[in-house]
Motif scaffolding. Sequence first.
Motif, mmCIF file in Angstrom:
data_model
loop_
_atom_site.group_PDB
_atom_site.id
_atom_site.type_symbol
_atom_site.label_atom_id
_atom_site.label_comp_id
_atom_site.label_asym_id
_atom_site.label_seq_id
_atom_site.Cartn_x
_atom_site.Cartn_y
_atom_site.Cartn_z
ATOM 1 N N GLY A 150 6.629 6.575 -1.041
ATOM 2 C CA GLY A 150 5.375 7.268 -1.282
ATOM 3 C C GLY A 150 5.220 7.620 -2.748
ATOM 4 O O GLY A 150 5.779 6.957 -3.627
ATOM 5 N N ILE A 151 4.494 8.705 -3.024
ATOM 6 C CA ILE A 151 4.241 9.113 -4.403
ATOM 7 C C ILE A 151 5.543 9.501 -5.116
ATOM 8 O O ILE A 151 5.763 9.138 -6.275
ATOM 9 N N GLY A 152 6.417 10.218 -4.415
ATOM 10 C CA GLY A 152 7.690 10.607 -5.021
ATOM 11 C C GLY A 152 8.517 9.404 -5.427
ATOM 12 O O GLY A 152 9.086 9.353 -6.519
ATOM 13 N N GLY A 153 8.579 8.411 -4.548
ATOM 14 C CA GLY A 153 9.322 7.199 -4.859
ATOM 15 C C GLY A 153 8.696 6.417 -5.993
ATOM 16 O O GLY A 153 9.395 5.773 -6.783
ATOM 17 N N LEU A 154 7.364 6.463 -6.086
ATOM 18 C CA LEU A 154 6.662 5.780 -7.171
ATOM 19 C C LEU A 154 7.021 6.396 -8.519
ATOM 20 O O LEU A 154 7.249 5.687 -9.502
ATOM 21 N N ILE A 155 7.086 7.723 -8.565
ATOM 22 C CA ILE A 155 7.431 8.405 -9.815
ATOM 23 C C ILE A 155 8.887 8.143 -10.189
ATOM 24 O O ILE A 155 9.204 7.861 -11.350
ATOM 25 N N LEU B 155 13.474 15.027 -10.939
ATOM 26 C CA LEU B 155 13.921 14.769 -12.306
ATOM 27 C C LEU B 155 15.435 14.620 -12.371
ATOM 28 O O LEU B 155 15.958 13.722 -13.052
ATOM 29 N N THR B 156 16.152 15.487 -11.676
ATOM 30 C CA THR B 156 17.614 15.420 -11.665
ATOM 31 C C THR B 156 18.102 14.066 -11.149
ATOM 32 O O THR B 156 19.022 13.461 -11.712
ATOM 33 N N GLN B 157 17.470 13.573 -10.089
ATOM 34 C CA GLN B 157 17.848 12.277 -9.531
ATOM 35 C C GLN B 157 17.538 11.144 -10.510
ATOM 36 O O GLN B 157 18.327 10.208 -10.680
ATOM 37 N N MET B 158 16.406 11.238 -11.180
ATOM 38 C CA MET B 158 16.025 10.207 -12.151
ATOM 39 C C MET B 158 16.992 10.170 -13.326
ATOM 40 O O MET B 158 17.339 9.096 -13.832
ATOM 41 N N GLN B 159 17.441 11.332 -13.769
ATOM 42 C CA GLN B 159 18.404 11.385 -14.873
ATOM 43 C C GLN B 159 19.718 10.715 -14.483
ATOM 44 O O GLN B 159 20.334 10.009 -15.290
ATOM 45 N N TYR C 106 0.850 -1.189 0.000
ATOM 46 C CA TYR C 106 0.000 0.000 0.000
ATOM 47 C C TYR C 106 0.888 1.243 0.000
ATOM 48 O O TYR C 106 1.790 1.377 0.831
ATOM 49 N N ILE C 107 0.645 2.156 -0.933
ATOM 50 C CA ILE C 107 1.489 3.342 -1.064
ATOM 51 C C ILE C 107 0.803 4.537 -0.399
ATOM 52 O O ILE C 107 -0.228 5.024 -0.885
ATOM 53 N N ALA C 108 1.355 4.985 0.713
ATOM 54 C CA ALA C 108 0.823 6.171 1.383
ATOM 55 C C ALA C 108 1.068 7.395 0.503
ATOM 56 O O ALA C 108 2.141 7.535 -0.092
ATOM 57 N N ASP C 109 0.063 8.276 0.418
ATOM 58 C CA ASP C 109 0.185 9.428 -0.478
ATOM 59 C C ASP C 109 0.344 10.754 0.267
ATOM 60 O O ASP C 109 0.045 11.823 -0.261
ATOM 61 N N ASP C 110 0.842 10.682 1.510
ATOM 62 C CA ASP C 110 0.993 11.894 2.326
ATOM 63 C C ASP C 110 1.953 12.913 1.719
ATOM 64 O O ASP C 110 1.848 14.114 1.989
#
Length: 299
Positions: A252-257, A136-140, A121-125
């Motif tokens: 959470g949401i950031g980690g999901l993206i 985005l910088t981290q993902m790149q 279950y992904i908490a969306d807090d």
Amino acid sequence: MKHTIILIFFLTFIFSFGQENENQPALDETELIELYQEKMDSIEKTFSYQHGKIDIDNGMATLEIPEGYKYLEPHQANRVLTEIWGNPPSETLGLLLPENTSPVSDNFTYAIEITYEEEGYIADDDATDIDYDELLTQMQKDVEDANPERIKEGYESFKLIGWASEPYYDQMNKKLHWAKEFKFGESETNTLNYNIRILGRKGVLNLNVIGDMSVLPQVKNDIDSFLNSVDFNEGYRYTDFNPDMDKIAAYGIGGLIAGKVLAKTGALAVLLKFWKVIAIALAGGFAVLRKRFTGNKTS
């Protein structure tokens, strides 16, 4: 059947070469194109598309195929993604395609792959606190770090150019979507990965759009249809979460993206758009090679 287009032309060359050795006319440009089209048509005829209501993963979710689209079940979808388009193997729950397109035709535009990740279950807090520029910088950086392993496994390196559409989270319906622009290898056409996530009790359903950047306006126009087409069934919904029984995801949401940036490409399908040009060019190349090997004049 990985790298189908290369295999077809290689076999055509062998066939043409054998013909000339027997003093028979070699295939000309028109015949080569016809042979190629016949092969693509034969592959297309092996697909069985579905419409209407689709059961996803043994009752976990239901997909209502949007008007103007068709569905390929998991086995056929995996064949397209790995054997025909040349992506790394992965588990898939199917592909959605626009009704009037084929994954092996010059009319291909884009496809939507459906997958599921059961990581809790992904908490969306954190949804309202995310700095998307920093993310985005981290993902790149993650993409750059992953490239050596991709190259080692025989796949192209790729680069995350940036957001094609910044992340948006619908907190009421627990649905998230965003788009990324990628560059694969030396390709002159960048690839679009439009990501849709539906949060559930034990994990998340993923709808990933695979195409080039030219389809972004069409995808944005149809995004509501995609979002409304699939939902978890009772017992699997976000609101069914039981904190005493269910696992909670470590992000959470950031980690999901951010996640694992597993971009997929329809590059081979895009290449098929230019099959006539390629066929004619290769036909000319075959003629030169035959003349060099045999010393005979080509017909």
